[in-house]
Design a protein around this motif. Structure first.
Motif, PDB file in Angstrom:
ATOM      1  N   ALA A 166       0.838  -1.205   0.000  1.00 58.67           N
ATOM      2  CA  ALA A 166       0.000   0.000   0.000  1.00 58.67           C
ATOM      3  C   ALA A 166       0.868   1.248   0.000  1.00 58.67           C
ATOM      4  O   ALA A 166       0.599   2.208  -0.736  1.00 58.67           O
ATOM      5  N   TRP A 167       1.933   1.247   0.832  1.00 56.40           N
ATOM      6  CA  TRP A 167       2.851   2.402   0.843  1.00 56.40           C
ATOM      7  C   TRP A 167       3.471   2.594  -0.535  1.00 56.40           C
ATOM      8  O   TRP A 167       3.579   3.718  -1.034  1.00 56.40           O
ATOM      9  N   GLY A 168       3.886   1.509  -1.157  1.00 56.21           N
ATOM     10  CA  GLY A 168       4.494   1.601  -2.475  1.00 56.21           C
ATOM     11  C   GLY A 168       3.542   2.133  -3.522  1.00 56.21           C
ATOM     12  O   GLY A 168       3.907   2.979  -4.346  1.00 56.21           O
ATOM     13  N   GLU A 169       2.298   1.658  -3.494  1.00 49.28           N
ATOM     14  CA  GLU A 169       1.306   2.100  -4.477  1.00 49.28           C
ATOM     15  C   GLU A 169       1.032   3.592  -4.339  1.00 49.28           C
ATOM     16  O   GLU A 169       1.010   4.333  -5.334  1.00 49.28           O
ATOM     17  N   VAL A 170       0.821   4.058  -3.096  1.00 51.18           N
ATOM     18  CA  VAL A 170       0.518   5.474  -2.859  1.00 51.18           C
ATOM     19  C   VAL A 170       1.732   6.337  -3.192  1.00 51.18           C
ATOM     20  O   VAL A 170       1.604   7.408  -3.802  1.00 51.18           O
ATOM     21  N   THR A 171       2.929   5.869  -2.817  1.00 48.55           N
ATOM     22  CA  THR A 171       4.147   6.654  -3.057  1.00 48.55           C
ATOM     23  C   THR A 171       4.446   6.769  -4.544  1.00 48.55           C
ATOM     24  O   THR A 171       4.776   7.857  -5.044  1.00 48.55           O
ATOM     25  N   GLU A 172       4.335   5.673  -5.270  1.00 50.29           N
ATOM     26  CA  GLU A 172       4.600   5.722  -6.711  1.00 50.29           C
ATOM     27  C   GLU A 172       3.632   6.675  -7.406  1.00 50.29           C
ATOM     28  O   GLU A 172       4.043   7.505  -8.223  1.00 50.29           O
ATOM     29  N   ARG A 173       2.363   6.579  -7.070  1.00 52.27           N
ATOM     30  CA  ARG A 173       1.377   7.444  -7.711  1.00 52.27           C
ATOM     31  C   ARG A 173       1.616   8.906  -7.346  1.00 52.27           C
ATOM     32  O   ARG A 173       1.487   9.801  -8.187  1.00 52.27           O
TER      33      ARG A 173
END
Length: 420
Positions: A46-53
């Motif tokens: 979830a952190w990765g998805e939000v950070t990438e976006r």
């Protein structure tokens, strides 16, 4: 900090964070992690998805995403975006609704050039399209404009607005949102004096700093505290090698975004932490409330250095508009020359960027305009964003603005033609 390497360093930091987010998402989403029922993997993904976006959308211009409008006949009419006037630093675009008779209301919407793209007023355009023909000043990202195209300061901005008004003709109703309000006022006054046949019919100024000292805010206090030398040495950079505007001096959009975020740091931090938790629980979506807002809010553009510096020096420090001492292309603009253009100001009671009183100051400058052609509205409980794109705009301000336009319509000065 003027060197290209500094600009490229900012881009490298952004790119690295985008890569870290994508890497975390990929690692935590690997099928083998499903063998270990541990929430740490879900949080990591979830952190990765939000950070990438978050970091990827900082360099992408949002799409208008206005595809159709429901007409009075109950049918969906396709919306086509046409560029009617093309300029190096900004175009005049029209949202043409195909297959319906042309509306008598003709609106030129002028968005701010303050770090965000013109798509910031997307919802404003959507709300106006069912009842009006809408044109928008679509400003370009300075990093994409070659140095050979020359400079662009607030005088050039004002001249652009005059060109757009000339193109649209005297039946135009101008709505200027935030930063362009004083320059739209100056452009109207310039036309009223030198080319009265090209001046618009009405001018609506929404939350703009006509007189920043009328009601000080953190924004105006910053303009007072910081010297022009400090701004020039600390805030400006040269566009790096990645973009067409390589070598151009700019105020980077990422720097402006940092200042925006810092004003409400706790609220933004909570918004992202909550979004990570929702994503981990599978409760988020591609177009949920958080993503709809931050897809636009985080998409930033660079401003030319001369535009940024001249705005701070001439609008906020010297208060040339407020003192009626603004000069464009060697000509002193007199706001008192506006004698027939109806002018309305709109302010938000809770606006912490352009506080109530700053925009209202425009009416005092209009010494040649009859009182019956002046109007003002302060929206109770509304903040800066709400007065042009939020609930306050949709429910209260939009109807008031359209009624103001209709009340000052007068006889048509041009022949309307059917849109095909």
């Amino acid at each position: 900090m003027r060197y290209m390497v500094t600009y490229d360093l900012y881009e490298s930091i952004r790119n690295t964070n985008q890569w870290l987010g994508a890497t975390a998402l990929a690692m935590a989403s690997y099928p083998a992690t499903g063998l270990v029922a541990h929430p740490a993997f879900q949080l990591m993904a979830a952190w990765g998805e939000v950070t990438e976006r978050t970091f990827s959308r900082m360099v992408a211009k949002p799409d208008w995403n206005i595809n159709s409008v429901v007409g009075q006949d109950g049918r969906d009419h396709v919306v086509q975006i046409d560029r009617e006037v093309k300029r190096p630093f900004g175009d005049l675009i029209r949202f043409e609704v195909l297959g319906r008779p042309e509306k008598p209301r003709r609106i030129l919407l002028v968005p701010p050039m303050s770090g965000h793209y013109s798509t910031l007023v997307r919802s404003t355009v959507q709300s106006l399209l069912p009842d009006a023909e809408v044109w928008v000043a679509d400003w370009h990202n300075a990093r994409d404009i070659p140095v050979s195209m020359g400079k662009f300061d607030i005088e050039d901005y004002t001249l652009y607005l005059m060109d757009f008004m000339r193109h649209l003709g005297p039946d135009t109703n101008v709505i200027a949102v935030c930063q362009p309000a004083p320059l739209a006022l100056a452009a109207t006054a310039y036309l009223a004096e030198l080319e009265p046949e090209a001046q618009p019919r009405t001018l609506t100024l929404i939350g703009g700093p006509i007189d920043p000292d009328a009601a000080p805010t953190d924004v105006t206090d910053f303009g007072r505290r910081v010297t022009m030398g400090q701004l020039e040495n600390l805030a400006l950079q040269r566009v790096g090698f990645k973009y067409p505007g390589v070598g151009r001096m700019v105020y980077p959009g990422l720097a402006q975004l940092s200042s925006f975020m810092s004003m409400n740091a706790e609220r933004h931090a909570k918004a992202f932490s909550d979004q990570i938790l929702r994503t981990a629980k599978g409760e988020s979506s591609d177009h949920d409330k958080h993503n709809r807002f931050y897809d636009e809010y985080l998409a930033v553009m660079d401003m030319t250095a001369e535009f940024y510096l001249s705005t701070v020096e001439r609008i906020f420090k010297s208060r040339e508009i407020a003192r009626n001492e603004f000069v464009v292309d060697g000509h002193k603009v007199d706001m008192g020359k506006i004698t027939s253009v109806a002018v309305k100001t709109v302010e938000g009671e809770e606006d912490d960027i352009s506080a109530p009183g700053q925009c209202l100051a425009a009416l005092d400058l209009l010494t040649g305009l009859p009182d019956e052609k002046k109007a003002a509205h302060v929206e109770p409980g509304a903040g800066h964003y709400g007065i042009f794109a939020g609930k306050s705009w949709r429910n209260n301000i939009r109807p008031l603005v359209l009624n103001f336009i209709d009340a000052n319509a007068g006889p048509a000065k041009r022949k309307l033609s059917a849109v095909t």
